[in-house]
Design a protein around this motif. Structure first.
Motif, PDB file in Angstrom:
ATOM      1  N   ARG A  91       0.959  -1.174   0.028  1.00 12.57           N
ATOM      2  CA  ARG A  91      -0.075  -0.004  -0.059  1.00 12.57           C
ATOM      3  C   ARG A  91       0.933   1.268  -0.073  1.00 12.57           C
ATOM      4  O   ARG A  91       0.627   2.375   0.516  1.00 12.57           O
ATOM      5  N   SER A  92       2.014   1.307  -0.554  1.00 11.23           N
ATOM      6  CA  SER A  92       3.049   2.297  -0.726  1.00 11.23           C
ATOM      7  C   SER A  92       3.295   2.589  -2.230  1.00 11.23           C
ATOM      8  O   SER A  92       3.876   1.489  -2.792  1.00 11.23           O
ATOM      9  N   ASN A  93       3.114   3.703  -2.971  1.00 18.15           N
ATOM     10  CA  ASN A  93       3.240   4.137  -4.173  1.00 18.15           C
ATOM     11  C   ASN A  93       4.672   3.969  -4.408  1.00 18.15           C
ATOM     12  O   ASN A  93       5.215   3.512  -5.451  1.00 18.15           O
ATOM     13  N   ALA A  94       5.610   4.413  -3.576  1.00 12.64           N
ATOM     14  CA  ALA A  94       7.092   4.370  -3.626  1.00 12.64           C
ATOM     15  C   ALA A  94       7.374   3.241  -3.766  1.00 12.64           C
ATOM     16  O   ALA A  94       8.136   2.883  -4.641  1.00 12.64           O
ATOM     17  N   ARG A  95       6.998   2.336  -2.854  1.00 13.39           N
ATOM     18  CA  ARG A  95       7.610   0.615  -3.176  1.00 13.39           C
ATOM     19  C   ARG A  95       6.922  -0.019  -4.229  1.00 13.39           C
ATOM     20  O   ARG A  95       7.584  -0.820  -4.833  1.00 13.39           O
ATOM     21  N   ARG A  96       5.767   0.254  -4.607  1.00 15.01           N
ATOM     22  CA  ARG A  96       5.255  -0.332  -5.995  1.00 15.01           C
ATOM     23  C   ARG A  96       6.290   0.335  -6.986  1.00 15.01           C
ATOM     24  O   ARG A  96       6.396  -0.711  -7.910  1.00 15.01           O
ATOM     25  N   ARG A  97       6.701   1.289  -7.073  1.00 11.16           N
ATOM     26  CA  ARG A  97       7.443   2.005  -8.134  1.00 11.16           C
ATOM     27  C   ARG A  97       8.622   1.146  -8.114  1.00 11.16           C
ATOM     28  O   ARG A  97       9.164   0.932  -9.107  1.00 11.16           O
ATOM     29  N   ASN A  98       9.266   1.340  -6.885  1.00  9.80           N
ATOM     30  CA  ASN A  98      10.563   0.632  -6.743  1.00  9.80           C
ATOM     31  C   ASN A  98      10.619  -0.910  -7.138  1.00  9.80           C
ATOM     32  O   ASN A  98      11.617  -1.382  -7.611  1.00  9.80           O
ATOM     33  N   ALA A  99       9.580  -1.578  -6.603  1.00 15.31           N
ATOM     34  CA  ALA A  99       9.530  -3.036  -6.711  1.00 15.31           C
ATOM     35  C   ALA A  99       9.201  -3.234  -8.370  1.00 15.31           C
ATOM     36  O   ALA A  99       9.990  -4.096  -9.059  1.00 15.31           O
ATOM     37  N   ALA A 100       8.475  -2.266  -9.157  1.00 15.18           N
ATOM     38  CA  ALA A 100       8.275  -2.688 -10.491  1.00 15.18           C
ATOM     39  C   ALA A 100       9.699  -2.406 -11.179  1.00 15.18           C
ATOM     40  O   ALA A 100      10.054  -2.914 -12.198  1.00 15.18           O
ATOM     41  N   LEU A 101      10.363  -1.576 -10.713  1.00 13.36           N
ATOM     42  CA  LEU A 101      11.644  -1.122 -11.426  1.00 13.36           C
ATOM     43  C   LEU A 101      12.523  -2.254 -11.329  1.00 13.36           C
ATOM     44  O   LEU A 101      13.350  -2.789 -12.060  1.00 13.36           O
ATOM     45  N   GLY A 102      12.751  -2.868  -9.923  1.00 17.57           N
ATOM     46  CA  GLY A 102      13.628  -3.894  -9.748  1.00 17.57           C
ATOM     47  C   GLY A 102      13.218  -5.072 -10.588  1.00 17.57           C
ATOM     48  O   GLY A 102      13.970  -5.993 -11.025  1.00 17.57           O
TER      49      GLY A 102
END
Length: 290
Positions: free
Chosen positions: A125-136
């Protein structure tokens, strides 16, 4: 910057991804005798995406007994991973005809990787972690596609496929963890704790606008087993580049040994006490200068 990376977390995510890959291979292998290549690819991709995403989205919560969060991770991460995996292998099959084997695998597994990463991030439920995880996920998936093509061409089919899917999962997990570590802005590190799950050295990234600390299972930072901690004991808000901590529900919070009564900005190196747990607050910008 490298000294601020949690090697434990990177290994943890790589291992979880590898386990997800192993489980996916075990379940998918009986279906690989299907002659229709499109149906076979959809099933294989869906199962790989499902298991890798479900493992990565739930393993951290499961390791500390947050079963509700783990269940949410399995559900949301698994569904997104399943859909993305099915699409990824269809893309790989189409790209295989136009671009060749290696390029097709890289493109297809990159699509799977970004879906897995998004599924893992969605559970937080964190936009930052969604972005980071998608990049990774996209980086790990692309590299996984390279190794998948190489390993399945080198080893006998079943064995090569097993190793390739395990390596794929490990790479996706590793890069999801790595990007998250590289892009984290603030975090709490446990110095000592009376909680059964907040072991010394564990880091909690502050990647949401509001992070809740407490004994309740739904808290972002759960301090279980410590009776001096309330269900919802404290909150940390990120406003721009500044993190503020404040007690809630009558809980007591100390910053640098001094009790606080309201909002207080945190600076890198501050020592934060919540019940029987002592945290060290760190920020990326300041930490990189030390």
């Amino acid at each position: 910057m490298g000294t601020n990376l949690s090697r434990e977390k990177l290994l943890f995510y790589a291992a979880a991804g590898a386990l997800g890959g192993f489980a996916a291979w075990g379940i998918a292998e009986p279906f690989l005798g299907i002659r229709n290549i499109w149906i076979r690819d959809v099933i294989l991709g869906a199962l790989i995406g499902l298991f890798i995403a479900a493992f990565l989205a739930s393993i951290e919560a499961m390791s500390v007994g947050q079963w509700r969060q783990a269940g949410r991770g399995i559900w949301s991460g698994g569904i997104i991973g399943l859909c993305g995996g099915a699409i990824g292998l269809v893309v790989a099959e189409i790209a295989f005809d136009f671009l060749g084997g290696l390029s097709g695998r890289i493109l297809g597994w990159a699509v799977l990787g970004v879906a897995v990463g998004f599924g893992v991030g969605w559970a937080t439920r964190s936009n930052a972690r969604r972005r980071n995880a998608a990049l990774g996920g996209i980086v790990g998936g692309a590299l996984g596609g390279f190794f998948y093509q190489s390993l399945t061409a080198t080893f006998p089919q079943a064995f090569g496929r097993a190793i390739a899917i395990i390596v794929l999962g490990a790479l996706i997990g590793f890069f999801i963890g790595l990007v998250g570590e590289l892009l984290k802005r603030g975090w709490l590190m446990v110095v000592r704790s009376q909680s059964r799950n907040a072991r010394e050295g564990r880091e909690y990234p502050l990647s949401k606008p509001v992070t809740v600390i407490g004994r309740a299972e739904e808290c972002d930072i759960g301090l279980f087993g410590d009776k001096s901690v309330l269900g919802h004991h404290a909150i940390i808000r990120q406003e721009g580049r500044v993190f503020y901590i404040s007690p809630t529900g009558g809980g007591q919070v100390r910053v640098n040994h001094q009790p606080i009564g309201g909002r207080q900005p945190l600076r890198s190196g501050d020592r934060v006490e919540v019940g029987g747990t002592l945290f060290l607050f760190r920020e990326r910008a300041q930490a990189a200068q030390r």
